[in-house]
Enzyme design. Structure first.
Site: not given
Ligand code: CAO
Length: 451
Positions: A249, A423-425, A427
């Site tokens: 993501p 990476d929104h997982r 950060i």
């Protein structure tokens, strides 16, 4: 005639385990049929038979670790099964392309060497395949093997793994019907058929991504066309970029850095440099500033591993390099311990090797974060794709003079656009904004690097 078959030159890999032995004593093998499979942490390699013959003696067992020259087995050549061993030996000075098939992300086939009594293993070793190393661009290129590699023995052959990867099947869930549980192509097909036939829960149905098939168009209906094959670098990098773009993501933040003073300093350094010194471009300052930030923002120097986060205590930074064959990412090691001049020298040397197709696999491994600079070309911003298993990537475009409000007047300042994909997982947006803000301040006043 009895011929001893040894492990060929497998590039950077040493002491790697045998995950599969595909023949037994008495088996009749033909030239190029696979004898055994090796698996490093980065790639799976089949060792093909250098000749036709009958297996007389097996000198290795499942799980044994082997390196270049390790004896694997002996083969008895006979007129009825194929040419004599010496005929199968690639001359040691033969070009790699003549002996090595084109490598792929998950499959790399090595011509085995034959250490007959009159031919030493070293002398017989085909130069296999220096090109593989260049083709394996970076972790991008070989990681595809990781994603389908089973965590236990035995698994499937490289072609089966590749097939599983294409189908998106986790090999760990497939029951193998081959010798010692080896997973065959038919097993994969049965597995997929069973999965398709299984009743689906409505929720799973709803969550399923429904993709239209890829458009198949006869372009020649509309005008003249020309078909060219993708280079291996472009093909492999493309597969990995597609995976990273689909699975991570991504979010991209944008920021500007006022580099007016930094640019003056850079120019001054280049004027002071002597003839042998590498030209210092902005990229070296950016790489150094990122190295400082990776220490201050450890989540950006991390990789996801299942439910865990691996935090790295080393700082290796890759930079995207455009080459005639496609994009590669050489890595500068321990950037936190290096000065600007040394970083510039390494960027110059690695970029030259990249363009010449001479990077080694090791030059592209171990990166923590990637910088992609389009500053030499242009643009005002872009959304770089994260280089998995890293969790962020910085893109920079061309610095331009812009009017900046100083509080009392507009002043002409040199402004560098920064684009950070993360990476929104791992950060969150606030951390990303802070990271970029700090980067902007470091580049705005490079003395802050020392703080
Ligand atoms: N703003 C303004 N000028 C810049 C700049 C920037 N952000 N970055 C570089 N420049 C200037 C350099 O100073 C140099 O100027 P001179 O020719 O006057 O000395 C010129 O642009 C060319 O620089 P360069 O590209 O040769 O050198 P570099 O150190 O900036 O970059 C390398 C090296 C290997 C990263 C670069 O050549 C390259 O391959 N870039 C492409 C990366 C890429 O493809 N990214 C996209 C990936 S996503 O598909």
């Amino acid at each position: 005639m009895i011929t001893e078959v040894t492990v060929p030159d497998i590039g950077e890999f040493h002491n790697i385990p045998i995950i599969e032995i595909l023949v037994k004593i008495g088996d009749r093998v033909s030239k190029d049929s696979p004898l055994l499979t090796l698996e490093s942490d980065k790639a799976t390699l089949d060792v093909p038979s250098p000749m036709s013959g009958i297996v007389k003696q097996l000198k290795v067992a499942l799980g044994d670790r082997v390196s270049l020259g390790s004896s694997i087995l002996t083969l008895e050549a006979s007129d009825t099964v194929g040419p004599p061993a010496t005929a199968a030996i690639a001359p040691s000075d033969a070009p790699a392309a003549a002996t090595a098939p084109a490598p792929s992300a998950a499959v790399a086939q090595a011509p085995a060497t034959v250490a007959a009594p009159t031919v030493s293993a070293a002398a017989a070793a085909a130069p296999w395949p220096p090109r593989l190393v260049a083709v394996s661009t970076d972790r991008l290129a070989v990681a595809a093997a990781d994603s389908t590699a089973p965590s236990r023995l035995p698994g499937g052959s490289p072609s089966v793994r590749r097939f599983a990867h294409q189908l998106g099947v986790d090999l760990a869930a497939v029951k193998g019907s081959g010798p010692r549980g080896r997973i065959l192509r038919e097993d994969l097909q049965s597995h997929v058929q069973a999965a398709m036939a299984a009743p689906r829960a409505p929720a799973a149905e709803a969550a399923e991504a429904r993709l239209a098939p890829w458009p198949r168009i006869d372009f020649s209906k509309f005008g003249a066309i020309e078909r060219t094959a993708l280079t291996p670098v472009r093909r492999i990098a493309g597969e990995n970029l597609a995976r990273n773009w689909s699975l991570i993501p991504h979010v991209t933040n944008f920021e500007d850095a006022d580099i007016t003073e930094l640019e003056a300093f850079r120019k001054q350094l280049n004027l002071e440099g002597s003839n042998g010194d590498a030209k210092i471009t902005l990229l070296s300052f950016i790489i150094k500033a990122v190295a400082v930030l990776l220490k201050r923002f450890p989540d950006f120097n991390a990789s996801l591993d299942g439910d865990s986060l691996i935090l790295k205590r080393y700082v290796n930074i890759g930079f995207a390099a455009d080459t005639p064959n496609g994009l590669v990412v050489p890595v500068i090691r321990s950037v936190d311990t290096k000065g600007i001049a040394q970083i510039a020298q390494e960027v110059t040397a690695l970029a030259a090797q990249a363009r010449a197709g001479k990077l080694k696999l090791a030059d592209m491994q171990g990166g923590c974060f990637t910088v992609s600079s389009l500053g030499g070309v242009g643009g005002t911003g872009f959304t770089p794709i994260i280089n998995a298993p890293e969790v962020a990537i910085l893109g920079t475009t061309r610095a331009q003079i812009r009017p900046v409000w100083s509080g009392s007047a507009f002043e002409p300042r040199l402004v560098l656009p920064l684009s950070l994909s993360w990476d929104h997982r791992v950060i969150d947006g606030v951390a990303a904004a802070r990271f970029l803000n700090h980067l902007s301040r470091l580049l705005g006043d490079f003395r802050r690097v020392m703080l």
